[in-house]
Design a protein around this motif. Sequence first.
Motif, PDB file in Angstrom:
ATOM      1  N   TYR A 107      24.305  43.231  45.293  1.00 12.84           N
ATOM      2  CA  TYR A 107      25.745  43.124  45.125  1.00 12.84           C
ATOM      3  C   TYR A 107      26.085  43.166  43.635  1.00 12.84           C
ATOM      4  O   TYR A 107      25.398  42.551  42.799  1.00 12.84           O
ATOM      5  N   PHE A 108      27.153  43.903  43.335  1.00 13.75           N
ATOM      6  CA  PHE A 108      27.562  44.083  41.951  1.00 13.75           C
ATOM      7  C   PHE A 108      29.040  43.731  41.811  1.00 13.75           C
ATOM      8  O   PHE A 108      29.841  44.003  42.709  1.00 13.75           O
ATOM      9  N   LEU A 109      29.392  43.146  40.666  1.00 14.38           N
ATOM     10  CA  LEU A 109      30.773  42.736  40.397  1.00 14.38           C
ATOM     11  C   LEU A 109      31.314  43.558  39.239  1.00 14.38           C
ATOM     12  O   LEU A 109      30.631  43.750  38.225  1.00 14.38           O
ATOM     13  N   GLU A 110      32.561  44.038  39.391  1.00  9.15           N
ATOM     14  CA  GLU A 110      33.204  44.724  38.286  1.00  9.15           C
ATOM     15  C   GLU A 110      34.680  44.361  38.226  1.00  9.15           C
ATOM     16  O   GLU A 110      35.315  44.082  39.243  1.00  9.15           O
ATOM     17  N   ASP A 111      35.198  44.345  37.010  1.00  2.00           N
ATOM     18  CA  ASP A 111      36.612  44.055  36.771  1.00  2.00           C
ATOM     19  C   ASP A 111      37.413  45.345  36.894  1.00  2.00           C
ATOM     20  O   ASP A 111      36.948  46.419  36.493  1.00  2.00           O
ATOM     21  N   LEU A 112      38.605  45.269  37.462  1.00  2.00           N
ATOM     22  CA  LEU A 112      39.449  46.455  37.658  1.00  2.00           C
ATOM     23  C   LEU A 112      40.565  46.496  36.605  1.00  2.00           C
ATOM     24  O   LEU A 112      41.741  46.646  36.923  1.00  2.00           O
ATOM     25  N   LYS A 113      40.159  46.304  35.353  1.00  4.41           N
ATOM     26  CA  LYS A 113      41.100  46.336  34.231  1.00  4.41           C
ATOM     27  C   LYS A 113      42.241  45.331  34.436  1.00  4.41           C
ATOM     28  O   LYS A 113      43.416  45.633  34.214  1.00  4.41           O
ATOM     29  N   SER A 114      41.872  44.165  34.902  1.00  6.09           N
ATOM     30  CA  SER A 114      42.873  43.119  35.157  1.00  6.09           C
ATOM     31  C   SER A 114      43.452  42.601  33.848  1.00  6.09           C
ATOM     32  O   SER A 114      42.825  42.699  32.776  1.00  6.09           O
ATOM     33  N   ARG A 115      44.629  42.033  33.962  1.00  3.01           N
ATOM     34  CA  ARG A 115      45.332  41.568  32.772  1.00  3.01           C
ATOM     35  C   ARG A 115      44.632  40.382  32.130  1.00  3.01           C
ATOM     36  O   ARG A 115      44.558  40.287  30.906  1.00  3.01           O
TER      37      ARG A 115
END
Length: 563
Positions: free
Chosen positions: A55-63
């Motif tokens: 499992y991998f986690l990534e940010d979606l260009k959140s503020r």
Amino acid sequence: MAVLRVVQGPVQGKIYTLDQDTMTLGRHPDCNIVIEGVGAVSREHARIIRADDKYFLEDLKSRNGTFLNDEKLEVRRKLNERDQIRICDLVFVFHHGTPEVTIDNAENFDGKTARMGAMLVDDEADFSNRSTITSKIDFSSGRSGLQLTVNAETKLQALLDILQAIGASVDLDEVLRKVLDGLFTVFVHADRGFIVLKDKDSGKFIPRATKHRREDDEDQIRISRTILNKVTQGKEALISDDAAKDFQGQSIVDFQIHSMMAVPILSTGGEVLGAMQVDTSNILNRFSQDDLELMASVAIPASVAIENAQLHEVSVREAAIKQDLALASKIQRGFLPDKAPDVEGYEFFNYYFPARTIGGDFYDYIEMPDGRIAIVLADVSGKGIAASLIVAKLATEFENCLVREPTPEAAIARLNNIFCDPKWEDRFVTVALMVLQPRSHEVCIVNAGHMAPLLRHADGTIEEIGQAVSGLPIGVADDMEYEPLTINMAIGDSLTAYTDGIPDAQSIRDEFFGTERLLTELNAKPFKNVDEMGRHVIDTVRRFAGSQAQTDDMCVTIFGRNA
């Protein structure tokens, strides 16, 4: 199947199953994991991707960013067991495995506990003839009653070491860490140790500090509820030579705990603050009676330091709350008008004083496009922070409603529907709205459940205005219709509106100031202007109350037509 478990936030303890190859987290309803009730979360904030059972986690260009183990996520990162994911104020812990395994005693976790890797587990005790509990020390009579026979020189040196380590520290986490460090220095054969403290609000025991002898040992410490209950409820320290035999449960078996010592932590008044425990997995290393007495001796200065640190935490927290309330009071006063309107032929008086730092009374002057002046006085049910938040809402909505609606009664009806929203939790507001037309000297009065304004004529006579046409307070029922009452202001006339903090003011003899006394004081003498009238009323109420504490917010507005 992997899961996310919430350890901090509005839905603490909730489990989210990661059953799809891509799982999006955010506040948008189409997200796989919808985050509600947490401010500043982006519509699509982050996502978890499954590939080959990894499992991998990534940010979606959140503020406001996504954090993995307190590090801001810049690129996609692989998730490992018990990794911590923070999105704004919400904290998840990642687990491989089924939800049934991972939610065990989730209610005992907060964000700090999860990072420590400790949990309480239920197990069963077997205090049979085979019990290897070789010694106990009774704390039930309090710390001062302990009779310890361990070598005085050894005990003194251990106590000095612990006291020197604790020093003058008032940070609770630092104190707990130093206590465990001291125990590990004294008991060189201890493999693991922990301290649990009782939460004052919930009454539950929360793991606050843990320690492994080996720095690379990342195994989760499982804390036996049976041992904890026996030590804290019985107020006794104990040794077990074979904990696996005495306490039947996975918490003991999984880590092959053999010898262990557990000691209660008591306050100066004999109340249980928590407990501390050290144990060893080496069957050859067993704790002795001298060890137990030594640990019991250590518990006394440790408990003093812990109690002081807790008091310091409370003091710091209260100071922060006091500072926040002072700022909130300053902001709330910013909602009130800086000065009275400058209207030819009219003069104004206003007074506001909350019973607490922040209050639930409100007044305002709103100048309308056609030259009319709206004088608003309102009283929110309740006091304190909740009431002050509604005052903030009132301040922003009142002018909007007056401008959008053609009549004062329609404006109050619109405001009522806004506050009938369930999110306001059945709070209601009484309102007296008086709209003055200076050119014609007419005043339109709309009363939403408030005490009737008092019309004082030039000759000193007083009458209560509009009580017969008063409607329900706003926020009680949807789609209410309110009835206006129009009066003419003659020269020398004045209108007084007030909240119930005035008549409900109490003297040291527990007498109420009352409406009749207010009417008497308004008619007490000729007044030069409304400012003199208002100050006379407030001074009289203050003298009446004397040293009696104020129990409700006080607010008064008076306007009158002068010569």
